[in-house]
Design an enzyme around this catalytic site. Structure first.
Site, PDB file in Angstrom:
ATOM      1  CE  LYS A 170      -4.443   0.999   0.223  1.00  0.00           C
ATOM      2  NZ  LYS A 170      -5.597   0.190  -0.193  1.00  0.00           N
ATOM      3  CG  ASP A 191      -7.248   3.450  -0.637  1.00  0.00           C
ATOM      4  OD1 ASP A 191      -7.714   2.308  -0.565  1.00  0.00           O
ATOM      5  OD2 ASP A 191      -7.334   4.250   0.321  1.00  0.00           O
TER       6      ASP A 191
HETATM    7  P1  NDP Z   1     -12.777   8.068  -2.553  1.00  0.00           P
HETATM    8  O1  NDP Z   1     -11.711   9.070  -2.388  1.00  0.00           O
HETATM    9  O2  NDP Z   1     -13.344   7.841  -3.904  1.00  0.00           O
HETATM   10  O3  NDP Z   1     -13.984   8.375  -1.572  1.00  0.00           O
HETATM   11  C1  NDP Z   1     -13.791   8.473  -0.195  1.00  0.00           C
HETATM   12  C2  NDP Z   1     -15.105   8.830   0.447  1.00  0.00           C
HETATM   13  O4  NDP Z   1     -14.973   8.676   1.860  1.00  0.00           O
HETATM   14  C3  NDP Z   1     -15.520  10.274   0.209  1.00  0.00           C
HETATM   15  O5  NDP Z   1     -16.901  10.373   0.231  1.00  0.00           O
HETATM   16  C4  NDP Z   1     -14.882  10.981   1.402  1.00  0.00           C
HETATM   17  O6  NDP Z   1     -15.510  12.195   1.743  1.00  0.00           O
HETATM   18  C5  NDP Z   1     -15.077   9.958   2.495  1.00  0.00           C
HETATM   19  N1  NDP Z   1     -13.995  10.099   3.472  1.00  0.00           N
HETATM   20  C6  NDP Z   1     -12.676   9.943   3.258  1.00  0.00           C
HETATM   21  N2  NDP Z   1     -11.967  10.192   4.353  1.00  0.00           N
HETATM   22  C7  NDP Z   1     -12.851  10.523   5.282  1.00  0.00           C
HETATM   23  C8  NDP Z   1     -12.737  10.882   6.645  1.00  0.00           C
HETATM   24  N3  NDP Z   1     -11.534  10.955   7.249  1.00  0.00           N
HETATM   25  N4  NDP Z   1     -13.869  11.135   7.315  1.00  0.00           N
HETATM   26  C9  NDP Z   1     -15.069  11.042   6.693  1.00  0.00           C
HETATM   27  N5  NDP Z   1     -15.245  10.724   5.410  1.00  0.00           N
HETATM   28  C10 NDP Z   1     -14.151  10.463   4.715  1.00  0.00           C
HETATM   29  O7  NDP Z   1     -12.167   6.700  -1.972  1.00  0.00           O
HETATM   30  P2  NDP Z   1     -12.653   5.208  -2.230  1.00  0.00           P
HETATM   31  O8  NDP Z   1     -14.113   5.148  -2.428  1.00  0.00           O
HETATM   32  O9  NDP Z   1     -11.753   4.604  -3.233  1.00  0.00           O
HETATM   33  O10 NDP Z   1     -12.267   4.523  -0.828  1.00  0.00           O
HETATM   34  C11 NDP Z   1     -13.184   4.442   0.254  1.00  0.00           C
HETATM   35  C12 NDP Z   1     -12.758   3.320   1.185  1.00  0.00           C
HETATM   36  O11 NDP Z   1     -12.754   2.081   0.473  1.00  0.00           O
HETATM   37  C13 NDP Z   1     -11.375   3.455   1.790  1.00  0.00           C
HETATM   38  O12 NDP Z   1     -11.381   2.869   3.077  1.00  0.00           O
HETATM   39  C14 NDP Z   1     -10.519   2.583   0.863  1.00  0.00           C
HETATM   40  O13 NDP Z   1      -9.341   2.146   1.503  1.00  0.00           O
HETATM   41  C15 NDP Z   1     -11.492   1.455   0.602  1.00  0.00           C
HETATM   42  N6  NDP Z   1     -11.241   0.637  -0.578  1.00  0.00           N
HETATM   43  C16 NDP Z   1     -11.112   1.197  -1.807  1.00  0.00           C
HETATM   44  C17 NDP Z   1     -10.928   0.409  -2.912  1.00  0.00           C
HETATM   45  C18 NDP Z   1     -10.868   0.969  -4.287  1.00  0.00           C
HETATM   46  O14 NDP Z   1     -10.782   0.184  -5.229  1.00  0.00           O
HETATM   47  N7  NDP Z   1     -10.948   2.278  -4.484  1.00  0.00           N
HETATM   48  C19 NDP Z   1     -10.802  -1.052  -2.797  1.00  0.00           C
HETATM   49  C20 NDP Z   1     -11.039  -1.549  -1.459  1.00  0.00           C
HETATM   50  C21 NDP Z   1     -11.234  -0.723  -0.395  1.00  0.00           C
HETATM   51  P3  NDP Z   1     -14.815  13.591   1.378  1.00  0.00           P
HETATM   52  O15 NDP Z   1     -14.966  13.746  -0.092  1.00  0.00           O
HETATM   53  O16 NDP Z   1     -15.566  14.580   2.171  1.00  0.00           O
HETATM   54  O17 NDP Z   1     -13.390  13.459   1.813  1.00  0.00           O
HETATM   55  O1  2IT Z   2      -7.906  -1.445  -0.591  1.00  0.00           O
HETATM   56  C1  2IT Z   2      -7.864  -1.925  -1.731  1.00  0.00           C
HETATM   57  O2  2IT Z   2      -8.023  -3.150  -1.922  1.00  0.00           O
HETATM   58  C2  2IT Z   2      -7.635  -1.027  -2.857  1.00  0.00           C
HETATM   59  N1  2IT Z   2      -7.531   0.175  -2.653  1.00  0.00           N
HETATM   60  C3  2IT Z   2      -7.507  -1.575  -4.242  1.00  0.00           C
HETATM   61  C4  2IT Z   2      -6.118  -2.094  -4.483  1.00  0.00           C
HETATM   62  C5  2IT Z   2      -5.798  -2.488  -5.895  1.00  0.00           C
HETATM   63  O3  2IT Z   2      -4.621  -2.756  -6.126  1.00  0.00           O
HETATM   64  O4  2IT Z   2      -6.679  -2.554  -6.756  1.00  0.00           O
END
Ligand code: NDP
Ligand code: 2IT
Length: 454
Positions: A135, A175
């Site tokens: 990561k 992420d």
């Molecule tokens: P994005 O940046 O697309 O979206 C993040 C969302 O979460 C936004 O709505 C943001 O709000 C909110 N957020 C982020 N930080 C905070 C905080 N500290 N407090 C409150 N709200 C918060 O990210 P993703 O959708 O990609 O990721 C979301 C989660 O999913 C994370 O935990 C990530 O690790 C996990 N994840 C992502 C994957 C991926 O493929 N993208 C795969 C697996 C897990 P705001 O805009 O106000 O900051």
């Molecule tokens: O938390 C996760 O699994 C991710 N942000 C996606 C990682 C990836 O390599 O697609």
């Protein structure tokens, strides 16, 4: 080959390993939390298989193979020089090249990147695909930054990181704060510096240049496929259920979309400022337009859709639902939220985000018999589809949306079965937390034994 070793001088049970982590890396509270959750699931495995302890598998697993911390200097639109800190933790390469996303958020530090990298090892193992765990990210805040600033930041970040990457070495993706736009700028800079069109070095690419169908949707869709599997196990489904999704980023948007497609009503979503409630069911096209196209705030939904209510601050978990999908960030669903959800009759909780549920909240939900899908299992669809993207890149191939989506659904069903089988085998039938931790661990640990002491 069997390596003969004298018995370990003292039996290192999980509590000793945990204490050592705390002493060695004080202040990394998120990493401690992630490690504790895995370690406490492993006691029965270690009791049955003492060779893991003799070979110090836990100690080796908890120590990253390599940790990179680097300076990221860039110039903002006003001509001022800015300096951020970049990270890449290459945690474990037993099963394949390091694989895991990059997070750009002001809260990012080494402890957070280590927690995410640690989770990724077991998640990636559960997918059944050949990917190790890693990561990275930076304490850069993309909010309010122009396209030009984002591009210059990504270029500077990649100028340092490129020397550590490679399709067979380390393969980042997105992420929080890193989506298709950022992956484009990162890929462009990698290509320029290395003079190689190495498609498999990053995933989450655009469809014109080596990206895979369904990667954008995969984490959210996969989370909902996992929920469907958990409900089906209980003879239930999503149809007609009230769903609350936290966040409104990549994972949240597509979790909400798939839940809606399967007949559920998504009544609330949030961002870090507040949440919107729409008892008629949110208009997900409008949310997508606000968040993905306009890069706006969730409160704009209630400004356009007057039947909806916006609550500044507060907790989205105050909205009653039968399925809760935390898809924003770590530790966003605490004990109080869990109590409120239980009082509202929640039947299933699945972690679209990484470690969004605090340990006490997880305990309350599991004890109450709620179907609880931990992130390692429930959000593995994103990285699984990344591995499918790598497979397409390696074969210079491109599959259709339908084929890729079917493969994603099959992988999520496979993870569900794997979790239940492992949980049953280790005396915790129906417990997806134990199942995910044990199944992920055993696969990585057995491979580490095969590879010798490295
Ligand atoms: P994005 O940046 O697309 O979206 C993040 C969302 O979460 C936004 O709505 C943001 O709000 C909110 N957020 C982020 N930080 C905070 C905080 N500290 N407090 C409150 N709200 C918060 O990210 P993703 O959708 O990609 O990721 C979301 C989660 O999913 C994370 O935990 C990530 O690790 C996990 N994840 C992502 C994957 C991926 O493929 N993208 C795969 C697996 C897990 P705001 O805009 O106000 O900051
Ligand atoms: O938390 C996760 O699994 C991710 N942000 C996606 C990682 C990836 O390599 O697609």
């Amino acid at each position: 080959m069997t390596v003969q070793h004298a018995p370990a001088p003292e039996l290192c049970l999980t509590t000793d390993v945990y204490a050592a982590i705390q002493t060695r890396d004080p202040g990394q509270s998120e990493f401690h939390q992630a490690a504790h959750e895995v370690l406490e699931s492993l006691e029965p495995v270690l009791a049955r298989h003492p060779h893991y302890t003799h070979h110090r598998i836990l100690e080796r697993l908890c120590e990253p193979e390599r940790q990179l911390v680097f300076r990221v200097p860039w110039v903002d639109d006003a001509g001022h020089v800015r300096v951020n800190r970049g990270f890449r933790v290459e945690f474990n390469s037993a099963l394949g090249p390091y694989k895991g996303g990059l997070r750009f958020h002001p809260s990012v530090n080494l402890g957070i990147v280590k927690f995410l990298g640690f989770e990724q090892i077991f998640k990636n193992a559960l997918t059944g695909l050949p990917i190790g765990g890693g990561k990275g990210g930076a304490d850069f805040d993309p909010k309010g930054r122009s396209d030009g600033e984002i591009m210059r930041f990504c270029q500077s970040f990649m100028t340092e990181l490129h020397r550590h990457l490679g399709e067979h070495t380390d393969v980042p993706a997105g992420d929080i704060g890193v989506g298709g736009r950022e992956i484009g700028y990162l890929f462009g800079q990698y290509k320029r510096i290395t003079n190689r069109y190495e498609s498999g070095v990053l995933t989450g690419k655009g469809l014109n240049w080596g990206g895979s169908h369904v990667r954008t949707e995969a984490t959210g869709y996969g989370t909902v496929y996992f929920v469907s599997e958990m409900l089906a196990e209980r003879g239930q489904d999503l149809d007609g259920r009230q769903v609350v999704v936290s966040g409104s980023g990549n994972v949240a948007l597509y979790a909400a979309r798939k839940a809606h497609e399967l007949g559920a009503k998504v009544v609330a979503m949030s961002d870090s400022d507040g949440y919107v409630v729409d008892e008629h069911g949110l208009d997900l096209d409008l949310i997508k337009d606000i968040k993905e196209v306009r890069r706006g705030r969730i409160k704009e939904y209630a400004q356009t859709m007057t039947r909806a209510r916006y609550v500044e601050g507060g907790s989205v978990w105050d909205v009653p639902c039968s399925v809760a999908l935390p898809c924003a960030t770590q530790n966003e669903l605490d004990e109080n939220a869990a109590r409120t959800l239980l009082a509202g009759g929640v039947a299933a909780v699945a972690e679209g985000a990484n470690m969004p549920t605090t340990p006490r909240a997880v305990r309350l939900l599991r004890e109450a018999g709620v179907a609880f899908g931990p992130g390692k299992a429930a959000n593995a669809g994103g990285v699984a589809t990344s591995a499918l993207e790598m497979r397409q890149n390696a074969g210079r191939d491109a599959w259709s949306f339908e084929v890729t989506d079917q493969r994603l659904a099959a992988i999520m069903a496979g993870i569900h079965t794997t979790c239940l089988t492992a949980a049953e085998a280790y005396g915790a039938p129906g417990d997806y937390v134990v199942g995910a931790n044990v199944a992920g661990f055993v696969k990585v640990a057995d491979t580490m034994l095969d590879h010798g002491v490295i």
